[in-house]
Design an enzyme around this catalytic site. Structure first.
Site, PDB file in Angstrom:
ATOM      1  CE  LYS A  75       4.004 -11.142   4.845  1.00  0.00           C
ATOM      2  NZ  LYS A  75       4.564  -9.783   4.673  1.00  0.00           N
ATOM      3  CB  SER A 150       3.991  -8.969   0.778  1.00  0.00           C
ATOM      4  OG  SER A 150       4.564  -8.709   2.052  1.00  0.00           O
ATOM      5  CB  SER A 174       4.338  -5.803   3.382  1.00  0.00           C
ATOM      6  OG  SER A 174       4.738  -5.965   2.063  1.00  0.00           O
TER       7      SER A 174
HETATM    8  N1  GLN Z   1       5.602  -3.951  -1.921  1.00  0.00           N
HETATM    9  C1  GLN Z   1       6.958  -3.759  -1.482  1.00  0.00           C
HETATM   10  C2  GLN Z   1       7.843  -4.761  -2.200  1.00  0.00           C
HETATM   11  O1  GLN Z   1       7.369  -5.398  -3.070  1.00  0.00           O
HETATM   12  C3  GLN Z   1       7.056  -3.895  -0.009  1.00  0.00           C
HETATM   13  C4  GLN Z   1       6.971  -5.288   0.435  1.00  0.00           C
HETATM   14  C5  GLN Z   1       7.061  -5.453   1.922  1.00  0.00           C
HETATM   15  O2  GLN Z   1       6.906  -4.497   2.691  1.00  0.00           O
HETATM   16  N2  GLN Z   1       7.364  -6.661   2.322  1.00  0.00           N
HETATM   17  O3  GLN Z   1       8.991  -4.906  -1.924  1.00  0.00           O
END
Ligand code: GLN
Length: 473
Positions: A75, A150, A174
């Site tokens: 990532k 994400s 995410s």
């Molecule tokens: N979707 C969540 C956010 O927007 C979690 C994101 C994540 O786990 N990095 O914060």
């Protein structure tokens, strides 16, 4: 697709070279990534060098390690020395980190071959990769659908068969949410198990690094390689986990599984049905199913959307046009800071910085950030109480299957709701795993979520392996 376990065994025994395996991976990426956009950057030279090093060890009769020759996606919020790291943001334009994340170093030391950097929502804020400054990734099961986020690029890279393993980060879901959307195993380790040295910070009290894989045993293998104490990360725990690969074969006889109403209510009917089916598979394998409610889990979303933005507003203050990446020149430093941040950050990141700064400001701190911290404690206490009655919890990973592009962009709240079931474990610092468990009528993957008490992640692998075997039948 060949698993990491299988591929490493083939490379170690000389059946296939690491260089050949890498070229297969690059060929698959060349054939389809123009459509799917899993990768932001391919490190052709670095990967070929790493693969050659593995092949040299094999040729000399040595053992390159448990992930010998396994191509891996990273990532793009994890640093690799000399390789562009963007976090899906324009503000890091041109930045090449002078160091490598501990997790990447450990993968390479175990014989793995990082092929490149995968797409993500900007600074890991989002649930669809639509917040990436470089355009979204597409779900290989249906390219009109998002892959989740994400860590969407990492999920796509594995689901499309480009690589058997990719690393993601999970602050509120995410890893697990895109794993569910793409039909993969996604695992968020307990807080402190995996080093964050070299992970670009989003919300430091929540962030964890973990793997995407096609099997539960592969997730165990990768975690065994990347996990454990790192002197460079003071939040990493000194004590080791149990053998996670061995836990995959332990079965679930006598295990008490809490089927949690608050991890199901609000989910699509076909997802609820799959979770119930998963419970019956566990029951047939000797587990005891206990129905329970933990209403405090419902408070997770609102606590998270104060705590995570508060920490992000502080962490992202470092992008000032001086130390990293982009600089928009102006007549003085203050104007340069403002111009750089205005041009460099996208709308969702700006929204979070504003929310977080507001929640932390004098006069509002107690009402927002302080309340959220108390709520976080309530959630952790409620989970601790539940774990006096059951060994693990079972529920849905997501309320829906993968949605379409643009469906939730106009309304941030509807996007935030896709993390309803994943967020509580991050707040408590516990481990959780999403395991693919069949498809919806429309053919989109459905994930079942397993939660365990802090640092008893071995139970996730016990349960995950039984579910995986059960769904294959
Ligand atoms: N979707 C969540 C956010 O927007 C979690 C994101 C994540 O786990 N990095 O914060």
């Amino acid at each position: 697709m060949t698993t990491a376990h299988e591929l490493a065994a083939q490379v170690r025994s000389g059946q296939i070279s690491a260089s050949e395996a890498l070229e297969h991976s690059f060929a698959a990426i060349d054939a389809r990534d123009h459509e799917l956009h899993a990768f932001l950057y391919l490190d052709h030279d670095g990967a070929r060098k790493a693969a050659k090093a593995v092949d040299a060890v094999v040729a000399a009769g040595g053992d390159p390690g448990p992930l010998a020759g396994v191509p891996i996606g990273i990532k793009d919020n994890l640093a690799m020395r000399g390789v562009p790291t963007t976090c899906g943001s324009k503000i890091l334009d041109g930045w090449k980190p002078p160091y490598t994340a501990t997790v990447v170093e450990r993968l390479v030391a175990a014989g793995a071959v990082p092929v490149g950097k995968t797409n993500l929502d900007e600074f890991a804020m989002g649930s669809s990769t639509e917040n990436s400054a470089f355009g979204p990734s597409r779900n290989p099961h249906d390219v009109t659908k998002v892959p989740g986020g994400s860590s969407g690029g990492s999920a796509v890279a594995v689901a499309a068969g480009f690589v058997p393993v990719a690393l993601g980060s999970d602050t509120g879901g995410s890893i697990r949410q895109p794993a569910a959307f793409c039909g993969l195993v996604g695992y968020k380790p307990s807080y402190g198990h995996v080093s964050r040295y070299g992970l670009v910070a989003f919300s430091s009290s929540l962030d964890q690094v973990g793997p995407f894989t096609t099997t539960v045993a592969d997730a165990a293998l990768v975690t065994q390689v990347i996990g454990g104490h790192d002197p460079a990360d003071s939040t990493s725990m000194p004590d080791a986990y149990e053998d996670l690969v061995a836990a995959c074969g332990r079965g679930v006889k006598g295990l008490k599984v809490g089927l949690c109403r608050d991890l199901l209510d609000g989910a699509d009917a076909e997802i609820v049905e799959r979770v119930r089916l998963a419970a019956s598979v566990l029951e047939a394998a000797g587990a005891e199913i206990v129905d329970l409610a933990i209403p405090e889990l419902r408070l997770g979303l609102s606590a998270y959307y104060l705590i995570a933005p508060a920490e992000a507003s502080s962490n992202l203050a470092r992008y000032d046009g001086v130390r990293f990446g982009l600089r928009v020149e102006r007549e003085d430093v203050a104007a340069m800071n403002v111009a750089t941040r205005t041009a460099g950050f996208g709308p969702e990141v700006k929204r979070r910085i504003m929310l977080g700064t507001y929640a932390l400001s004098a006069g509002y701190y107690d009402a927002y950030y302080g309340q959220a911290q108390k709520t976080r404690r309530l959630i952790t206490n409620a989970l601790d109480a539940a774990y006096t009655k059951v060994d693990v919890l079972l529920g849905a990973t997501t309320p829906t299957t993968a949605f379409g592009f643009g469906d939730k962009v106009a309304d941030p709240m509807s996007m935030y709701l896709s993390d309803l079931f994943t967020i509580p474990t991050n707040l408590a610092g516990h481990g959780a795993m999403s395991v693919p468990f069949g498809n919806s009528a429309a053919g989109m993957p459905i994930g079942v979520q397993i939660l365990s008490p802090g640092r008893r992640d071995d139970r996730l692998f016990q349960v995950g392996a039984v579910l995986e075997a059960g769904v294959a039948k």
